[in-house]
Design an enzyme around this catalytic site. Sequence first.
Site, mmCIF file in Angstrom:
data_model
loop_
_atom_site.group_PDB
_atom_site.id
_atom_site.type_symbol
_atom_site.label_atom_id
_atom_site.label_comp_id
_atom_site.label_asym_id
_atom_site.label_seq_id
_atom_site.Cartn_x
_atom_site.Cartn_y
_atom_site.Cartn_z
ATOM 1 N N HIS A 26 36.555 -48.001 -42.688
ATOM 2 C CA HIS A 26 36.531 -47.053 -43.820
ATOM 3 C C HIS A 26 37.654 -47.394 -44.796
ATOM 4 O O HIS A 26 38.819 -47.108 -44.535
ATOM 5 C CB HIS A 26 36.721 -45.619 -43.303
ATOM 6 C CG HIS A 26 36.629 -44.566 -44.367
ATOM 7 N ND1 HIS A 26 35.893 -43.417 -44.206
ATOM 8 C CD2 HIS A 26 37.185 -44.469 -45.596
ATOM 9 C CE1 HIS A 26 35.994 -42.664 -45.288
ATOM 10 N NE2 HIS A 26 36.799 -43.285 -46.153
ATOM 11 N N HIS A 28 38.733 -47.842 -49.243
ATOM 12 C CA HIS A 28 38.401 -47.758 -50.675
ATOM 13 C C HIS A 28 39.021 -48.965 -51.365
ATOM 14 O O HIS A 28 40.250 -49.107 -51.367
ATOM 15 C CB HIS A 28 38.960 -46.466 -51.281
ATOM 16 C CG HIS A 28 38.363 -45.249 -50.656
ATOM 17 N ND1 HIS A 28 37.252 -44.616 -51.163
ATOM 18 C CD2 HIS A 28 38.703 -44.573 -49.524
ATOM 19 C CE1 HIS A 28 36.935 -43.592 -50.376
ATOM 20 N NE2 HIS A 28 37.797 -43.544 -49.374
ATOM 21 N N ARG A 30 37.995 -49.819 -54.637
ATOM 22 C CA ARG A 30 37.884 -49.624 -56.096
ATOM 23 C C ARG A 30 37.191 -50.829 -56.745
ATOM 24 O O ARG A 30 36.488 -51.579 -56.083
ATOM 25 C CB ARG A 30 39.256 -49.370 -56.752
ATOM 26 C CG ARG A 30 40.124 -48.344 -56.050
ATOM 27 C CD ARG A 30 39.488 -46.979 -55.955
ATOM 28 N NE ARG A 30 40.475 -45.976 -55.533
ATOM 29 C CZ ARG A 30 40.161 -44.884 -54.838
ATOM 30 N NH1 ARG A 30 38.908 -44.642 -54.488
ATOM 31 N NH2 ARG A 30 41.088 -44.013 -54.503
ATOM 32 N N ASN A 54 32.309 -44.726 -53.460
ATOM 33 C CA ASN A 54 32.615 -43.676 -54.455
ATOM 34 C C ASN A 54 33.295 -44.250 -55.703
ATOM 35 O O ASN A 54 34.378 -43.856 -56.070
ATOM 36 C CB ASN A 54 33.448 -42.538 -53.834
ATOM 37 C CG ASN A 54 34.811 -42.986 -53.338
ATOM 38 O OD1 ASN A 54 35.005 -44.145 -52.984
ATOM 39 N ND2 ASN A 54 35.764 -42.065 -53.309
ATOM 40 N N LYS A 121 26.912 -43.160 -47.085
ATOM 41 C CA LYS A 121 27.994 -42.170 -47.045
ATOM 42 C C LYS A 121 27.547 -40.842 -47.651
ATOM 43 O O LYS A 121 27.050 -40.793 -48.770
ATOM 44 C CB LYS A 121 29.196 -42.724 -47.829
ATOM 45 C CG LYS A 121 30.400 -41.802 -47.900
ATOM 46 C CD LYS A 121 31.141 -41.726 -46.578
ATOM 47 C CE LYS A 121 32.249 -40.688 -46.611
ATOM 48 N NZ LYS A 121 33.495 -41.163 -47.166
ATOM 49 N N HIS A 158 31.756 -37.387 -44.870
ATOM 50 C CA HIS A 158 33.010 -36.704 -45.219
ATOM 51 C C HIS A 158 32.765 -35.253 -44.809
ATOM 52 O O HIS A 158 32.150 -34.481 -45.552
ATOM 53 C CB HIS A 158 33.313 -36.823 -46.715
ATOM 54 C CG HIS A 158 34.616 -36.184 -47.076
ATOM 55 N ND1 HIS A 158 35.716 -36.890 -47.499
ATOM 56 C CD2 HIS A 158 35.014 -34.886 -47.029
ATOM 57 C CE1 HIS A 158 36.728 -36.065 -47.699
ATOM 58 N NE2 HIS A 158 36.325 -34.841 -47.436
ATOM 59 N N HIS A 196 37.316 -40.122 -40.900
ATOM 60 C CA HIS A 196 38.708 -39.654 -40.981
ATOM 61 C C HIS A 196 38.893 -38.237 -40.419
ATOM 62 O O HIS A 196 39.259 -37.313 -41.131
ATOM 63 C CB HIS A 196 39.263 -39.733 -42.410
ATOM 64 C CG HIS A 196 38.317 -39.312 -43.505
ATOM 65 N ND1 HIS A 196 37.665 -38.103 -43.525
ATOM 66 C CD2 HIS A 196 37.917 -39.965 -44.616
ATOM 67 C CE1 HIS A 196 36.915 -38.043 -44.607
ATOM 68 N NE2 HIS A 196 37.047 -39.142 -45.282
ATOM 69 N N LEU A 241 42.605 -36.319 -48.529
ATOM 70 C CA LEU A 241 41.577 -35.391 -48.054
ATOM 71 C C LEU A 241 40.736 -36.074 -46.986
ATOM 72 O O LEU A 241 40.339 -37.223 -47.197
ATOM 73 C CB LEU A 241 40.683 -34.949 -49.223
ATOM 74 C CG LEU A 241 41.351 -33.984 -50.198
ATOM 75 C CD1 LEU A 241 40.486 -33.786 -51.432
ATOM 76 C CD2 LEU A 241 41.640 -32.634 -49.518
ATOM 77 N N ASP A 269 40.908 -45.331 -44.353
ATOM 78 C CA ASP A 269 40.746 -44.490 -45.541
ATOM 79 C C ASP A 269 41.828 -44.808 -46.570
ATOM 80 O O ASP A 269 42.246 -43.935 -47.333
ATOM 81 C CB ASP A 269 40.749 -42.997 -45.197
ATOM 82 C CG ASP A 269 40.176 -42.150 -46.342
ATOM 83 O OD1 ASP A 269 39.431 -42.709 -47.171
ATOM 84 O OD2 ASP A 269 40.479 -40.954 -46.411
ATOM 85 N N HIS A 273 45.602 -45.077 -55.656
ATOM 86 C CA HIS A 273 45.626 -44.369 -56.950
ATOM 87 C C HIS A 273 46.925 -44.781 -57.628
ATOM 88 O O HIS A 273 47.962 -44.921 -56.950
ATOM 89 C CB HIS A 273 45.670 -42.846 -56.748
ATOM 90 C CG HIS A 273 44.408 -42.257 -56.201
ATOM 91 N ND1 HIS A 273 43.329 -41.927 -56.987
ATOM 92 C CD2 HIS A 273 44.047 -41.939 -54.937
ATOM 93 C CE1 HIS A 273 42.365 -41.422 -56.239
ATOM 94 N NE2 HIS A 273 42.768 -41.421 -54.978
ATOM 95 N N ALA A 285 44.036 -37.312 -54.509
ATOM 96 C CA ALA A 285 44.077 -37.393 -53.040
ATOM 97 C C ALA A 285 43.900 -38.836 -52.597
ATOM 98 O O ALA A 285 42.985 -39.517 -53.052
ATOM 99 C CB ALA A 285 42.968 -36.539 -52.454
#
Length: 366
Positions: A26, A28, A30, A54, A121, A158, A196, A241, A269, A273, A285
Amino acid sequence: MSTDTKNLKATNSALEISITRPDDWHVHLRDSDALSKVVGHTAFQFARAVVMPNLKPPITSTEQALSYKSRIMDALSKTPVPHSLKGSGFSFEPLMTLYLTDTTSPQELEKAFSAGVVAVKLYPSGATTHSDAGVTNILSTYPALETMQRLGMPLLIHAEVTDPLVDLFDREAVFIERHLVQLRKDFPELKIVMEHITTEEAAHYVQAGDKYLGATITAHHLLYNRNALFTGGIRPHYYCLPVLKREKHRVALVKAATSGSAKFFLGTDSAPHAAHLKEHASGCAGCYTAFSAMELYAEAFDAAGALDQLEAFASFNGADFYGLARNKGRITLRRESCQMPESLAFGHAKLIPLRAGEALPWRFVS
Ligand code: DOR
Ligand code: ZN
């Protein structure tokens, strides 16, 4: 724990551990500039990573997933390989996912699955970053879930309710009662990963479940409780989150991850950012852990006296759950102080990794 376990090698006070190359189930990554800054951190530690869909706009079609995959590989090809990995023959495979919506069609899922997309997801709409296009009514996804059950394509959830009347800290436990119990009755052979997990309730629920239910656990939820968010003032880099919970939940997660149960596996996870968007009146988050992911997991397992369980959690259980081959290469971690940078380059912004500026007790050797 004894140090004569086959994977552990004690040399004076230093300890080295060699394990099968792990996977991150899992993450991210981007897109665009951000992707090019973070992809190496994941690819140089993990053989494979399940890449979250996402983006803005979300990855809802096979075509988008395949094109995103080639952007990931392209960004990686332009990333300098660290000295320690040169000549190691390392490789990285992004495992792509689709973003489930109220209207995802069975045809699109069949197409995606045959094109190698590994999972789908489910974000409840409004639950987290870029989830506004997510599911508003789980019943509307039933034709999609039926297809996934037939294909053996995992549903990654999630698992938090978005009901504003439910306390933020209770949203995961309430999701189990309100949605997951029924969903599993309606689709008893659908592979489901609770992503998560952050609570004792989730750890117990997954542990008691059958072989179709598994869970990922992050390093930060193994290492921290919710006090980390408020120590000496508001600490935005610990905000993610589902949010960190109280100590009894952290303890339950450590117990689950180190229990030897094959139902729990590694999922960072890691969610980058820009620093100024986290250090903000309405901060984003996400904890950025990819930079030192395995070091953080080693620290958590070491603190629990369970280094001998790290390999199954990080390198076997996820692959077995997804029905994929285990990796062949190995990595080495050493118990030796390792200084974290204050920040990382992130285009015109900065990226603050978890534990920035601190010394970590474990180092990724190769
Ligand atoms: O903290 C989080 N950040 N949780 C999520 O579910 C999404 C993620 C992100 O994409 O930033
Ligand atoms: Zn995530």
